[in-house]
Write a protein that holds these residues in place. Structure first.
Motif, short mmCIF file in Angstrom:
data_model
loop_
_atom_site.label_atom_id
_atom_site.label_comp_id
_atom_site.label_asym_id
_atom_site.label_seq_id
_atom_site.Cartn_x
_atom_site.Cartn_y
_atom_site.Cartn_z
N LEU A 363 104.78 71.06 -51.39
CA LEU A 363 104.89 72.45 -51.80
C LEU A 363 104.69 72.60 -53.31
O LEU A 363 105.26 71.86 -54.09
CB LEU A 363 106.28 72.98 -51.41
CG LEU A 363 106.58 74.45 -51.75
CD1 LEU A 363 105.77 75.38 -50.86
CD2 LEU A 363 108.07 74.73 -51.60
N SER A 443 108.82 69.91 -48.84
CA SER A 443 107.97 69.72 -47.67
C SER A 443 107.43 71.01 -47.07
O SER A 443 106.59 70.98 -46.17
CB SER A 443 108.79 69.00 -46.58
OG SER A 443 109.93 69.79 -46.25
N TRP A 444 107.88 72.18 -47.54
CA TRP A 444 107.74 73.40 -46.76
C TRP A 444 106.33 73.99 -46.74
O TRP A 444 106.11 75.01 -46.10
CB TRP A 444 108.73 74.45 -47.27
CG TRP A 444 110.14 73.96 -47.16
CD1 TRP A 444 110.71 73.27 -46.13
CD2 TRP A 444 111.17 74.10 -48.14
NE1 TRP A 444 112.02 72.96 -46.39
CE2 TRP A 444 112.34 73.46 -47.62
CE3 TRP A 444 111.23 74.70 -49.40
CZ2 TRP A 444 113.53 73.42 -48.33
CZ3 TRP A 444 112.42 74.64 -50.10
CH2 TRP A 444 113.55 74.02 -49.55
N GLU A 448 108.57 71.61 -41.56
CA GLU A 448 109.81 72.40 -41.53
C GLU A 448 110.88 71.79 -42.41
O GLU A 448 111.78 72.50 -42.87
CB GLU A 448 110.32 72.51 -40.09
CG GLU A 448 109.45 73.35 -39.18
CD GLU A 448 110.04 73.47 -37.79
OE1 GLU A 448 111.22 73.12 -37.61
OE2 GLU A 448 109.31 73.90 -36.88
N SER A 449 110.80 70.49 -42.64
CA SER A 449 111.82 69.83 -43.45
C SER A 449 111.30 68.48 -43.91
O SER A 449 110.31 67.95 -43.37
CB SER A 449 113.10 69.60 -42.64
OG SER A 449 112.86 68.67 -41.58
#
Length: 464
Positions: A363, A443-444, A448-449
């Motif tokens: 990200l 990570s977004w 998702e995580s």
């Protein structure tokens, strides 16, 4: 806020249907409050809604109703990740309604003394270590918070003879009012989460709320090597117990320079060796730092140096934190998906002496990643990038003179991107090298995580 049971018959708004929101909603409902849970996600993405409605709790999904927060609401409990700029929170603040996170609620009824752990990096490893050290000292720890179980669930089970060991994020701490841990531990402060906090002052101030309500009989454990941590010391009311990798402290826990041994010097000046750093079960100087911090907390709680040493010898790390995945044809793969900022990646790279092929990117929060330049020059022989920041990190690699650089530009989905990255990393590796997933980014953009990112990496490595 008042004691939770005092909200009987009053309206409570819970923002966010994640694990902590569900736990808080059930708690207030059982104690007779009128609970409304609101989540901006669509109903199809809120599987917990059916369970709550079956209990008689009102659930609203898909939007924030303008009537959600009104003068009759007594309390708003928000998911830590929801920004303070959303309309329901702004409205609550205008009306003078308390806005808190789950941490504040759980603290108000938790019977056990609390050890609170926060910092930009190392929280989960340190929290896990403290839990294991207290267990080795027969002190009945309950580990919860930002790691594992919702704090409200765990706190319901706690008695005065237990210790609650709680990992805390800046998001959680920002929403506290009276929270007072018996032992408070600040590991470090780096520039991160500014998309949420806006400024470093707000970020550091949120971290510092860990100490805000402590008194003289409490203990504040701070990283003496971190300027931002050290700057807070004059404000603290609690007894300060420092830890250091660099300095032989007159009182505290530190790494003895000549012998590279973790030691504790008590207030009378007596030295208590814990163990040589070389005997620890996990690599890396930053894990020595985590061990010093954990030892400081455990010693304060009453655990012996011998029990602490036993845990440090046996501990093999936490998933996604410098986690050994496998060795293949002389190349060793490590998963450090939890490295969601450059400082965390730098520390993980420093853990190894051999050639490193790094997988990074994720990200884009606006950083130029230039702080990676020195460690790229010194330790990184190859690089594979993916995600929104791949171009920026490639630019740093170019300036560092790294010639083996590969980029994942086309992928069907996130899993395919990770699989490609692993294959490209192996292709530019040689026997004796380390392939290290340490993204330096959240990570977004694709996942998702960070947990999902790390598990996809491990699966791809095992599929080689």
């Amino acid at each position: 806020m008042k004691e939770p049971r005092e909200y009987r018959g009053q309206e409570i708004v819970i923002l966010g249907l994640a694990r902590s929101g569900v736990a808080v909603a059930k708690l207030f409902h059982e104690w007779g409050a009128i609970v409304t849970v609101n989540d901006k996600k669509e109903r199809s993405a809120c599987p917990e809604a059916d369970e709550l409605e079956a209990l008689g709790i009102s659930v609203v999904c898909g939007f924030h109703p303008s009537s959600l927060v009104h003068p009759g609401v007594a309390l708003v409990v928000k998911n830590p990740g929801i920004p303070y700029t959303v309309e329901p929170i702004r409205r609550a603040e205008e009306l003078g309604i308390p806005v808190v996170t789950e941490v504040e609620v759980a603290y108000r009824f938790c019977a056990a003394p609390i050890i609170g752990i926060t910092g930009s990096n190392g929280k989960t490893t340190t929290t896990t270590l403290i839990g294991q050290m207290l267990a080795a000292g027969n002190l009945s720890p309950i580990v919860a918070g930002n790691i594992g179980r919702a704090l409200t669930e765990a706190a319901l089970e706690a008695s005065a003879s237990d210790w609650m060991v709680v990992e805390l994020s800046s998001f959680q701490l920002k929403g506290t009012l009276t929270f007072r841990p018996r032992i408070a531990l600040l590991l470090n402060v780096y520039e991160t989460h500014l998309d949420y906090h806006g400024t470093m002052d707000d970020y550091v101030g949120s971290k510092a709320k860990l100490f805000a309500n402590q008194q003289e009989q409490d203990t504040a454990i701070v990283n003496w090597d971190d300027a931002a941590c050290r700057a807070l010391v004059p404000q603290l009311k609690a007894q300060v117990l420092p830890f250091s990798m660099r300095e032989a402290l007159p009182f505290g826990v530190y790494l003895e320079a000549d012998t590279q041994t973790l030691v504790y010097r008590d207030r009378e000046g007596a030295l208590h060796p814990i163990l040589p750093a070389s005997e620890m079960g996990i690599p890396g100087s930053y894990n020595v730092e985590n061990a010093l911090a954990a030892a400081a907390a455990a010693l304060t709680a009453g655990v012996s140096p011998q029990a602490i040493a036993g845990v440090l010898r046996a501990f093999r790390g936490v998933e996604h934190r410098l986690e050994l995945v496998r060795e293949l044809d002389g190349v060793t793969f490590y998963n450090n998906s939890k490295a969601t900022n450059p400082a965390a990646s730098i520390k993980s790279i420093e853990a190894f002496d051999t050639g490193i092929v790094l997988i990074a990117g994720g990200l884009d929060r606006g950083s130029d990643y230039m702080e990676l330049l020195p460690i790229f020059r010194e330790r990184v022989k190859g690089l594979v990038t993916l995600g929104e920041t791949r171009g920026k990190i490639n630019r740093v690699a170019e300036l560092a003179g790294i010639t083996s650089v590969k980029t994942v530009d086309t992928a069907k989905d996130a899993a395919d991107a990770v699989a490609q990255a692993v294959q490209l990393a192996l292709a530019i590796s040689e026997p004796g090298d380390i392939v290290l997933l340490s993204p330096a980014c959240a990570s977004w953009d694709m996942f998702e995580s960070y947990e999902i990112r790390g598990r996809m990496f491990k699966e791809s490595v095992h599929n080689l």
